[in-house]
Design an enzyme around this catalytic site. Structure first.
Site, PDB file in Angstrom:
ATOM      1  N   LEU A 127      -9.956  21.155  72.294  1.00  0.00           N
ATOM      2  CA  LEU A 127      -9.503  19.858  71.271  1.00  0.00           C
ATOM      3  C   LEU A 127      -8.010  20.290  70.998  1.00  0.00           C
ATOM      4  O   LEU A 127      -7.729  21.521  70.537  1.00  0.00           O
ATOM      5  CB  LEU A 127     -10.421  19.715  69.986  1.00  0.00           C
ATOM      6  CG  LEU A 127     -11.735  19.448  70.275  1.00  0.00           C
ATOM      7  CD1 LEU A 127     -12.514  19.493  69.050  1.00  0.00           C
ATOM      8  CD2 LEU A 127     -11.928  18.035  71.135  1.00  0.00           C
ATOM      9  N   ASP A 128      -7.308  19.457  71.028  1.00  0.00           N
ATOM     10  CA  ASP A 128      -5.954  19.270  70.557  1.00  0.00           C
ATOM     11  C   ASP A 128      -5.560  19.975  69.040  1.00  0.00           C
ATOM     12  O   ASP A 128      -6.861  19.542  68.334  1.00  0.00           O
ATOM     13  CB  ASP A 128      -5.190  18.101  70.356  1.00  0.00           C
ATOM     14  CG  ASP A 128      -4.969  17.500  72.099  1.00  0.00           C
ATOM     15  OD1 ASP A 128      -4.990  18.391  72.824  1.00  0.00           O
ATOM     16  OD2 ASP A 128      -4.665  16.315  72.361  1.00  0.00           O
ATOM     17  N   ARG A 129      -4.764  20.398  68.603  1.00  0.00           N
ATOM     18  CA  ARG A 129      -4.788  21.102  67.293  1.00  0.00           C
ATOM     19  C   ARG A 129      -5.027  19.855  66.117  1.00  0.00           C
ATOM     20  O   ARG A 129      -5.717  20.292  65.345  1.00  0.00           O
ATOM     21  CB  ARG A 129      -3.172  21.647  66.832  1.00  0.00           C
ATOM     22  CG  ARG A 129      -2.937  22.114  65.514  1.00  0.00           C
ATOM     23  CD  ARG A 129      -1.600  22.373  65.396  1.00  0.00           C
ATOM     24  NE  ARG A 129      -0.990  20.956  65.272  1.00  0.00           N
ATOM     25  CZ  ARG A 129       0.502  20.859  65.211  1.00  0.00           C
ATOM     26  NH1 ARG A 129       1.297  21.810  65.024  1.00  0.00           N
ATOM     27  NH2 ARG A 129       1.020  19.715  65.002  1.00  0.00           N
ATOM     28  N   THR A 131      -6.796  17.437  66.733  1.00  0.00           N
ATOM     29  CA  THR A 131      -7.941  16.411  66.769  1.00  0.00           C
ATOM     30  C   THR A 131      -9.296  17.135  66.091  1.00  0.00           C
ATOM     31  O   THR A 131      -9.198  18.362  66.120  1.00  0.00           O
ATOM     32  CB  THR A 131      -8.287  16.295  68.507  1.00  0.00           C
ATOM     33  OG1 THR A 131      -7.193  15.694  69.042  1.00  0.00           O
ATOM     34  CG2 THR A 131      -9.578  15.660  68.527  1.00  0.00           C
TER      35      THR A 131
END
Length: 301
Positions: A127-129, A131
């Site tokens: 997961l992106d930072r 998100t």
């Protein structure tokens, strides 16, 4: 940002780091931001030899991220899997400047404090930072191959909630190409370019497919549920931007950084639900994560 230095004499790592950066050198080493000949080094007493290349990697302007997990952050746990409720702003894995401030390290610390030891942990996905939401992690190496295959093969159902700028159609699908740009950034490509070889070793253009459903109309914005059918990097962010409705807070892809008088700390994307066949029991496992406080605040009528 990083500082590079060629070692001139044999001295311990921390001594060189503190000489190069008196205020922060020791912390950079402790956090895992020291790289010797391309290898991360965390022991301050590590002897450095003449001719070796030392790189000290500094955190972004916001400083280090401290991630602390509590029992309430555990969404699901059994002998093989554990799911955490990842928060906006948390990295899921080590960064070049920090080997401590991320979810995997925080989970190891939490389990060690709770159980006296931590099993080998393996991220099932990324997961992106910025998100938030469900992050699934393996705690049993024997299932890692099956878990990786499930995500890579599209056998995991994922549902995201986001808030986008403007009001998109009530529902729809986006199919596009996906790959890196000439500058190395992720971007979409026309669908007919899927399979095309990108220059400079950038791989091939791959298919990206997302369906979406508008859930609520807000003031010059909308709450949208997105279902990614492929797992490309930044896929939902790119596809919403392609539609002309970038995520709120997603300045990289054209989203506004302020909404309703609130300065947004990052893009508003939440991994709300994840379902898959359990790699050991073969039973269907469904995990959900509640909306974070910021999204709830913006969605209050």
């Amino acid at each position: 940002m990083q500082l590079q230095h060629t070692i001139e004499k044999a001295v311990p790592l921390q001594e060189i780091a503190e000489a190069l950066m008196p205020a922060t050198g020791a912390q950079i080493v402790t956090r895992g931001g020291a790289w010797l000949n391309g290898q991360r080094v965390t022991d301050p007493a590590t002897p450095c030899q003449p001719g070796q290349m030392l790189a000290l990697r500094l955190p972004p302007a916001g400083g280090y991220t401290d991630v602390v997990l509590q029992a309430s952050d555990i969404l699901y746990e059994d002998a093989w899997l554990i799911a955490t409720n990842k928060r906006l702003g948390w990295y899921v894995n080590a960064t070049p400047w920090d080997a401590q401030g991320h979810v995997l390290a925080a989970l190891q610390r939490y389990l060690h404090a709770r159980d006296g030891a931590a099993p080998p942990l393996h991220l099932a996905h990324q997961l992106d930072r910025d998100t938030s939401g469900v992050l699934l992690i393996s705690r049993e190496p024997a299932i890692n191959a099956a878990l990786t295959a499930a995500f890579a093969g599209g056998h995991v159902a994922k549902t995201y909630t986001c808030i986008v700028a403007g009001v998109p159609d009530a529902s729809g699908e986006v199919r596009s190409g996906h790959g890196r740009s000439a500058k190395g950034l992720w971007r979409t490509y026309p669908l007919e370019e899927v399979g095309r070889e990108l220059p400079s070793g950038g791989g091939r253009v791959k298919l990206a497919h997302t369906s979406y459903l508008r859930q609520r109309i807000l003031e010059d914005a909308a709450q949208v549920q997105c279902t990614p059918h492929t797992g490309r990097t930044h896929q939902i962010r790119l596809h919403m931007a392609l539609l002309g409705h970038p995520l709120l807070g997603d300045s990289r892809y054209g989203g506004p950084s302020v909404y309703a008088g609130i300065s947004l700390p990052g893009h508003l994307l939440h991994a709300a639900h994840l379902a898959l066949k359990h790699p050991h029991t073969q039973e269907v496992l469904a995990i959900s994560s509640p909306l974070p406080d910021l999204l709830q605040r913006l969605l209050i009528p």
